[in-house]
Design a protein around this motif. Structure first.
Motif, mmCIF file in Angstrom:
data_model
loop_
_atom_site.group_PDB
_atom_site.id
_atom_site.type_symbol
_atom_site.label_atom_id
_atom_site.label_comp_id
_atom_site.label_asym_id
_atom_site.label_seq_id
_atom_site.Cartn_x
_atom_site.Cartn_y
_atom_site.Cartn_z
ATOM 1 N N UNK A 100 4.224 22.745 -12.335
ATOM 2 C CA UNK A 100 3.498 23.856 -12.973
ATOM 3 C C UNK A 100 4.292 25.146 -12.851
ATOM 4 N N UNK A 101 4.818 25.385 -11.631
ATOM 5 C CA UNK A 101 5.615 26.601 -11.418
ATOM 6 C C UNK A 101 6.869 26.603 -12.293
ATOM 7 N N UNK A 102 7.475 25.427 -12.435
ATOM 8 C CA UNK A 102 8.683 25.339 -13.260
ATOM 9 C C UNK A 102 8.374 25.675 -14.714
ATOM 10 N N UNK A 103 7.225 25.200 -15.205
ATOM 11 C CA UNK A 103 6.821 25.516 -16.594
ATOM 12 C C UNK A 103 6.657 27.025 -16.759
ATOM 13 N N UNK A 104 6.001 27.685 -15.756
ATOM 14 C CA UNK A 104 5.833 29.144 -15.817
ATOM 15 C C UNK A 104 7.191 29.849 -15.761
ATOM 16 N N UNK A 105 8.052 29.348 -14.881
ATOM 17 C CA UNK A 105 9.383 29.956 -14.729
ATOM 18 C C UNK A 105 10.165 29.904 -16.035
ATOM 19 N N UNK A 106 10.105 28.755 -16.721
ATOM 20 C CA UNK A 106 10.850 28.624 -17.985
ATOM 21 C C UNK A 106 10.245 29.477 -19.087
ATOM 22 N N UNK A 107 8.937 29.756 -18.990
ATOM 23 C CA UNK A 107 8.324 30.672 -19.957
ATOM 24 C C UNK A 107 8.830 32.096 -19.732
ATOM 25 N N UNK A 116 9.818 26.987 -6.744
ATOM 26 C CA UNK A 116 9.682 25.584 -7.174
ATOM 27 C C UNK A 116 10.147 24.648 -6.071
ATOM 28 N N UNK A 117 11.299 24.988 -5.464
ATOM 29 C CA UNK A 117 11.856 24.103 -4.429
ATOM 30 C C UNK A 117 10.985 24.089 -3.164
ATOM 31 N N UNK A 118 10.372 25.241 -2.873
ATOM 32 C CA UNK A 118 9.482 25.314 -1.707
ATOM 33 C C UNK A 118 8.337 24.311 -1.849
ATOM 34 N N UNK A 119 7.715 24.299 -3.050
ATOM 35 C CA UNK A 119 6.591 23.374 -3.286
ATOM 36 C C UNK A 119 7.080 21.928 -3.277
ATOM 37 N N UNK A 120 8.272 21.718 -3.812
ATOM 38 C CA UNK A 120 8.818 20.354 -3.885
ATOM 39 C C UNK A 120 9.113 19.829 -2.482
ATOM 40 N N UNK A 121 9.696 20.717 -1.634
ATOM 41 C CA UNK A 121 9.995 20.305 -0.247
ATOM 42 C C UNK A 121 8.716 20.021 0.524
ATOM 43 N N UNK A 122 7.620 20.737 0.146
ATOM 44 C CA UNK A 122 6.334 20.532 0.817
ATOM 45 C C UNK A 122 5.614 19.298 0.292
ATOM 46 N N UNK A 131 17.467 27.333 -13.827
ATOM 47 C CA UNK A 131 16.114 26.769 -13.912
ATOM 48 C C UNK A 131 16.113 25.485 -14.737
ATOM 49 N N UNK A 132 16.811 25.521 -15.871
ATOM 50 C CA UNK A 132 16.852 24.333 -16.732
ATOM 51 C C UNK A 132 17.517 23.163 -16.002
ATOM 52 N N UNK A 133 18.586 23.456 -15.257
ATOM 53 C CA UNK A 133 19.292 22.367 -14.549
ATOM 54 C C UNK A 133 18.388 21.738 -13.491
ATOM 55 N N UNK A 134 17.539 22.584 -12.846
ATOM 56 C CA UNK A 134 16.600 22.040 -11.857
ATOM 57 C C UNK A 134 15.485 21.255 -12.551
ATOM 58 N N UNK A 135 15.050 21.785 -13.734
ATOM 59 C CA UNK A 135 13.946 21.144 -14.466
ATOM 60 C C UNK A 135 14.315 19.729 -14.913
ATOM 61 N N UNK A 136 15.587 19.519 -15.239
ATOM 62 C CA UNK A 136 16.030 18.190 -15.696
ATOM 63 C C UNK A 136 15.748 17.136 -14.621
ATOM 64 N N UNK A 137 16.077 17.477 -13.355
ATOM 65 C CA UNK A 137 15.939 16.494 -12.278
ATOM 66 C C UNK A 137 14.549 16.474 -11.653
ATOM 67 N N UNK A 138 13.667 17.412 -12.083
ATOM 68 C CA UNK A 138 12.272 17.314 -11.668
ATOM 69 C C UNK A 138 11.534 16.251 -12.476
ATOM 70 N N UNK A 139 12.077 15.963 -13.672
ATOM 71 C CA UNK A 139 11.440 14.989 -14.557
ATOM 72 C C UNK A 139 11.677 13.563 -14.040
ATOM 73 N N UNK A 140 10.794 12.655 -14.482
ATOM 74 C CA UNK A 140 11.024 11.231 -14.201
ATOM 75 C C UNK A 140 12.263 10.768 -14.983
ATOM 76 N N UNK A 141 12.905 9.695 -14.535
ATOM 77 C CA UNK A 141 14.174 9.267 -15.138
ATOM 78 C C UNK A 141 14.133 9.117 -16.663
ATOM 79 N N UNK A 142 13.083 8.479 -17.236
ATOM 80 C CA UNK A 142 13.109 8.299 -18.696
ATOM 81 C C UNK A 142 13.055 9.617 -19.478
#
Length: 941
Positions: free
Chosen positions: A798-805, A784-790, A813-824
Motif C-alpha cells: 500500500x505504501x509503495x502504491x502511495x509512494x509511486x503516486x 516501505x522497507x521498514x514495513x517489509x522487514x516487519x 522506487x520503481x526498482x524496489x516495486x518490481x521485486x515486491x511483486x510476485x514472480x509472475x
C-alpha cells in the motif's frame, strides 16, 4: 414516322403525376390501388413470414401482451407488504414532483447502502478468502513446486521425458478436404459417354431387340444436329487445343489493336511493359498462368520493337527462371542478332552460355563493340589462366588505352616491377586518374615517387589526395619538417585553382592518415583545416565536438592535435585544459598526462583541479615526494584552498603518515577553517580509534557549523559505536532540528529506533520526515522497507502504491516495486517502470537482476553493460555486475568488470556506501571494496 413520335412515349411518369389534372380532371382510387377487403381473422398472403407475423390474429395477440406488460394488476402479482410488483401509475404522466420524489428516494437508498457498505465489503472479502482457502487456484496449488524448480539441475531437466501425443490417429492426422484441379483428360473421357453409336451390338440384331425401320440405326436423317467446330463429329470430344488457339488469337488481336500503322513503332511503352513484367516473372515453381502471361507480353514487346535490348534480356531471364535454359540461350542469341550494338545483350548471352561457348560469344561481341570495357573485363574473367587474362587485358588496352578500369585490372595481375612499368604507361594514357598516379608513387623509390607526385600535381591541380600522399611520403622517409609546408602549400594551391576546402573531408582524410600511422601528416592536416569556416564565437564549442568525434572514430592523434591547437588559441581556458587532461588520462600515457598538467598549471595556476590531478597521477605512480612538491606549489598559488589542504591530508594519511596529516589538519583549521576540514579532522581521529578526540573535535565543529548535517551524523554514529543509543538519539534529534531536510539523518534516527525494537516510533519518525520533505523517494523507500522487514507485506505494498503516486518518476522506487511483486507479475511491473523511467540506472539494474533471476544470462549481461554505461558512478551496479560475472562469467570477464570499475571510481550507491564508508574499510582501494560489496550481496531476488 420517327419524326412524329413523341419523345416521352415509353418513359416512366414523373413522381406525383396524375393524368388529366392539368385540364381539370380529378383522380380516383379503385380497389386495385388499395388491395382487397379482408376480415381480421382471414389468413394473409404472406405465408412465408416468420412465426408471430403470419396472421392478423398473431398481431392482435402481440398487442394484448404488450398491454399486459404495461400494467399487470392480477392478484398473483400482489404482495401484502410491497403491493403490486410493477407501478400502478406507469401509464400516467411523469411530472416534476414525481421526479423530485424519485430523487429523494434514490438519495435515501444510497445513504442506507453506504451505512452498510463497510460491513458488506468486509463480509464479501471474508467469504472470498474462505472460498479461496477451500478452493485455491491451480497456480497457487503448484507454487511450492514451481519454487523447487529453481533447484533442478540442467541434467535433471534434460532427462525429463517428452510428453507423447495422447490423441488418436484420426485426431492427430485430420483428413482435410482436398480440392484438385480436374485434368482435361477427365472431361474428354466423360464426354465419350454421350457418343452417338453408328452400329448395333450383333447380339441385339440376332435376337431382334432394337431393329428399327430407319436405316442408320439411331442416327437421325436430318443433318445439322451437331454443329462442326468445338465438338468433332462422331466422337463428341471437347477440343482443348482449339480453345487455346482461340484464346491466343484473341490476345494477338488485342495487342495488334494498340499498335500504330508505322511498322516497328508502338504506343505501348516497352520499358513500362518490362517494369510490369518484373513483378510478374515468378520464381521457379510459381503459378504457370503468370509465366504464360509474362511470356506472351514479352513476345509482343519483342515483335513490336525487336531492336529493344531489355525485351530480349527479360525474355531470356524468364525462361532461365522457369528452368528452360536452352530456350533462354536461343532467345538471347537471337537478341544479339537483333541488337548487335548492345553491351547488355552480349554480356547476358555470355552469362547464359557455358564456358567455351561464352568465350566465342565474347569474341563475337568484341568484333561488334571493339571499344566496350565491360566486354573486355568479362572476357578476362572467363579466362582461367593468368597469362590468358593478361593477354586479353593487353589486347583490350590496345583498343581502349584511356580506360582506368582496364589499366587497374591489368596492373593487379602483374608483379611489382612489371606493374611499375605498366603504371608509368597508364598515367601517360590516363593523366587525370588520381588512383593510377598514387599507385605508381607507392611502387617507386623515394626520389622517383616525389617526381611522380609532382607530375601528378601538374596534371591534376585540383585533387587533395596527391598533396596528402606527398606529405605521407615525406613523413615515411623521416622528413617531418616538410609535412607542414606541403599541407600549407596544398591549401594555398587548391584555393588558387578554385577548389573549395571542405573541412569535413579533410578531417576524414586526417583520420585515415592517423589509422595508417602517419601521425605528423594527420596532425598537420588538422592544424591546417580546423579553423576554416568557423565563426570566432563558435570555435571552442566546435573544436571540442571535433575532438570527441575523433575519439569516437578511434583517431586519437587527430583528437590530440585538436586539443593542442585549441590550447594554443585558448591558453587560459581551464575547461579546455581539463578536457585535454581527461583525454590524456583515458587514452594517453602517464608521462603525456603529467607533461600536459605541468603546462596547464603554468597557464591556469588558480585551477585547483589541475594541481590535484597532477599530484594524484604522481601518487598513483608511487612517487609520493613528487606529489608533495606539486601540492606545495599548489599551496603557493592557492594559499587557503580547502581542496588542496584536504588533498595533502589524504596523501599523508593514505601513506600512513598520520602525525603529518594531523598537523596539516590543525594548520588547515587555523588558516582555512571550513566544515569539510573539521569533518575530515573528526574522521581521521575516528578511523584511528581516538573516539574521545573525535568527539571533542565534533563538539568544537558543531559550535561553528551547526547546520552541517554530516557532523551530526558522525556524532550520532560514534555514540552508536560506543553503544549509547540514548545519546545517539539525542544527537540525531538535535541535528534534525538544525537540518530538517537532511534525508540521511532521518534514516539514521529511524534505523536506530528499529534497532532498539521501537517499530512504532520508527514508523512515526518516517511519517514526520515525509511531511517535512514531501516527494522524497529515499524516505518513501525506507518506509516501505521498514514495513517489509516487519513482515507487514500488505502495508508495504500500500505504501509503495502511495509512494509511486507521489514520486512517479523515481527509479529507486520503481526498482524496489518490481521485486515486491510476485514472480509472475514482475515482468509487467518492469515494463511499466521502463515506460516511466527509461534511462534511470536503478530501473535498468532491476531489469538486469530480473533477467538474472530468470537465468537469461546473455540478456542480463547486456542490461548490466547498459546500466554501468548510463551511470558509471553507481557502485551498486558494478557490485551486482561483478557478482553476476563471479557466478556466470569467465575470469577475463570478471577482470574486465573490475578494471572498468577501478577506472570509473564509483562513489554512490546504497550498498556501496555502506561498505566504503565503514570505518573498518577506510584505506581500501576501489577493487577491494568491489569484492567486499559483491560478497555482501545475496541473490535471493
Amino acid at each position: 414516322m420517327n419524326k412524329k413520335k413523341k419523345p416521352f412515349l415509353g418513359m416512366p411518369a414523373p413522381l406525383g403525376y396524375v393524368p388529366g389534372l392539368g385540364r381539370g380532371a380529378t383522380g380516383f382510387t379503385t380497389r386495385s390501388d388499395i388491395g382487397p377487403a379482408r376480415d381480421a381473422n382471414d389468413p394473409v398472403d404472406d405465408r412465408h413470414a416468420p412465426p408471430g407475423k403470419r396472421t392478423v390474429g398473431d398481431q392482435m395477440k402481440k398487442s394484448q401482451a404488450a398491454d399486459d406488460d404495461d400494467e399487470d394488476l392480477n392478484d398473483t402479482n400482489y404482495d401484502e407488504f410491497n403491493g403490486y410488483a410493477g407501478s400502478l401509475f406507469s401509464s400516467g404522466p411523469y411530472e416534476k414532483d414525481d421526479e423530485e420524489a424519485d430523487a429523494i428516494y434514490a438519495a435515501l437508498d444510497k445513504r442506507m447502502d453506504e451505512r452498510r457498505k463497510e460491513r458488506r465489503e468486509q463480509r464479501e472479502k471474508e467469504e472470498i478468502e474462505k472460498y479461496r482457502m477451500e478452493r485455491p487456484k491451480i497456480q497457487q496449488q503448484f507454487s511450492d513446486l514451481k519454487r523447487k524448480l529453481a533447484e533442478v539441475t540442467e541434467e535433471e531437466w534434460l532427462s525429463i521425458p517428452e510428453v507423447g501425443d495422447a490423441r488418436n490417429k484420426r485426431q492427430r492426422n485430420p483428413r482435410y478436404e482436398k480440392l484438385t484441379p480436374v485434368p482435361d483428360s477427365f472431361f474428354a473421357k466423360h464426354l465419350q459417354t454421350g457418343e452417338n453409336h453408328t452400329s448395333v451390338d450383333p447380339r441385339q440384331t440376332q435376337f431382334g431387340g432394337l431393329n428399327t425401320p430407319y436405316p442408320g440405326g439411331l442416327n437421325t436423317p436430318y443433318p445439322g444436329g451437331m454443329t462442326p467446330g468445338l465438338m468433332t463429329p462422331g466422337t463428341g470430344d471437347l477440343d482443348m487445343r482449339k480453345i487455346g488457339q482461340a484464346r491466343n488469337t484473341l490476345m494477338d488481336m488485342r495487342l495488334s489493336q494498340v499498335s500504330d500503322s508505322v511498322s516497328g513503332q508502338t504506343v505501348v511503352d516497352p520499358k513500362g511493359y518490362l517494369t510490369d513484367l518484373n513483378s510478374m516473372i515468378p520464381t521457379h515453381g510459381g503459378d504457370i498462368n503468370d509465366i504464360k502471361k509474362a511470356r506472351l507480353l514479352l513476345k509482343s514487346v519483342r515483335e513490336t520493337n525487336p531492336h529493344h535490348p531489355p525485351a530480349w534480356i527479360a525474355s531470356a531471364r524468364l525462361e532461365e527462371v522457369t528452368g528452360k535454359l536452352q530456350v533462354a540461350r536461343n532467345l538471347i542469341m537471337k537478341g544479339t542478332e537483333m541488337c548487335p550494338k548492345s553491351e547488355d545483350v552480349w554480356l547476358e548471352a555470355a552469362r547464359l552460355q557455358p564456358g567455351d561457348t561464352a568465350k566465342a560469344v565474347v569474341a563475337q561481341a568484341v568484333r561488334h563493340l571493339p571499344q566496350s570495357v565491360r566486354i573486355y573485363i568479362r572476357a578476362a574473367e572467363l579466362e582461367t589462366d593468368i597469362r590468358a587474362k593478361k593477354r586479353v587485358l593487353r589486347k583490350a588496352l590496345e583498343h581502349v588505352p584511356n580506360s582506368v578500369r582496364l589499366w587497374k585490372a591489368a596492373v593487379e595481375l602483374e608483379e611489382p616491377e612489371d606493374a611499375r612499368i605498366m603504371l608509368s604507361r597508364a598515367v601517360e594514357c590516363c593523366p587525370t586518374s588520381v588512383e593510377l598516379w598514387l599507385a605508381l608513387a607507392r611502387l617507386e623509390t623515394y626520389e622517383n615517387a616525389r617526381k611522380v607526385l609532382n607530375k601528378a600535381r601538374e596534371n591534376i591541380p585540383t585533387d587533395r589526395h596527391i598533396w596528402i600522399t606527398a606529405a605521407k611520403l615525406e613523413e615515411a622517409n623521416g622528413n617531418t619538417q616538410m609535412v607542414e609546408k606541403i599541407i600549407d602549400r596544398a591549401i594555398t594551391s587548391l584555393r588558387a585553382n578554385g577548389v573549395e576546402i571542405n573541412r569535413e573531408q579533410w578531417i576524414q582524410d586526417a583520420e585515415e592518415c592517423d589509422k595508417a600511422g602517419s601521425v605528423a601528416t594527420c596532425q598537420a592536416v588538422m592544424r591546417a583545416v580546423i579553423g576554416i569556416g568557423i565563426e570566432e564565437e563558435d570555435r571552442k564549442h566546435t573544436w571540442m565536438e571535433d575532438a570527441d568525434s575523433c575519439v569516437a572514430h578511434s583517431a586519437l592523434e587527430c583528437a590530440r592535435a585538436v586539443y593542442a591547437y585549441a590550447l594554443q588559441v585558448f591558453p587560459s581556458k581551464k575547461s579546455v585544459w581539463l578536457r585535454a587532461a581527461y583525454f590524456e588520462k583515458n587514452h594517453g600515457t602517464r608521462e603525456s598526462l603529467e607533461a600536459l598538467l605541468q603546462r596547464a598549471v603554468a597557464h591556469c595556476p588558480k585551477a585547483e583541479v589541475l594541481w590535484l590531478m597532477g599530484a594524484k597521477s604522481k601518487w598513483l605512480a608511487g612517487d609520493v615526494p613528487a606529489a608533495r612538491s606539486i601540492l606545495a606549489l599548489a599551496f603557493q598559488a592557492n594559499p587557503n584552498s580547502e581542496e588542496i589542504w584536504l588533498a595533502a591530508v589524504k596523501l599523508e594519511s593514505e601513506n600512513n603518515e598520520y602525525e603529518r596529516a594531523r598537523r596539516l589538519l590543525a594548520k588547515a583549521r587555523s588558516s582555512a577553517p571550513t566544515a569539510r576540514v573539521f569533518m575530515k579532522s573528526v574522521k581521521l581521529e575516528w578511523v584511528l580509534g581516538n573516539l574521545t578526540a573525535a568527539q571533542e573535535l565534533c563538539e568544537e565543529a558543531l559550535k561553528h557549523y551547526e547546520d552541517f548535517p554530516k557532523l551530526w551524523m558522525m556524532k550520532g554514529q560514534i555514540e552508536e559505536q560506543e553503544e549509547l543509543p540514548e545519546k545517539a538519539r539525542e544527537a540525531y534529534g538535535q541535528g534534525l532540528k538544525k537540518c530538517p531536510h537532511s534525508t540521511p539523518l532521518w534514516l539514521l534516527l529511524s534505523r536506530l529506533e528499529e534497532k532498539v525494537g521501537q517499530l512504532t516510533r520508527a514508523r512515526a519518525i518516517l511519517e514526520k520526515s515525509r511531511l517535512k520533505n514531501p516527494k522524497n523517494p529515499g524516505l518513501w523507500l525506507e518506509s516501505v522497507r521498514l514495513e517489509y522487514r516487519a513482515g507487514l507485506k500488505n502495508i508495504a505494498n500500500t505504501l509503495m502504491a502511495k509512494a509511486l503516486q507521489e514520486c512517479p518518476s523515481s527509479g529507486v522506487l520503481w526498482s524496489e516495486a518490481i521485486f515486491l511483486e510476485a514472480r509472475p507479475q514482475r515482468k509487467t511491473k518492469s515494463v511499466d517502470a521502463l515506460k516511466k523511467c527509461e534511462h534511470d540506472p536503478h530501473v535498468l539494474l532491476a531489469v538486469a537482476k530480473l533477467f538474472w533471476s530468470e537465468r537469461k544470462i546473455t540478456k542480463a549481461r547486456e542490461w548490466f553493460h547498459r546500466t554501468v554505461k548510463i551511470d558509471s558512478d553507481l557502485g551498486d551496479a558494478w557490485a551486482f555486475f561483478y557478482k553476476f560475472e563471479l557466478q556466470h562469467g569467465t575470469e577475463e570477464q570478471r577482470e574486465e568488470v573490475r578494471r572498468r570499475c577501478e577506472n570509473a571510481e564509483p562513489r554512490h550507491g546504497e550498498l556501496w556506501c555502506a561498505v566504503s564508508k565503514d570505518i573498518a574499510n577506510w584505506q581500501r582501494k576501489i577493487g577491494e571494496i568491489l569484492v567486499l560489496v559483491a560478497a555482501h550481496i545475496r541473490n535471493t531476488f
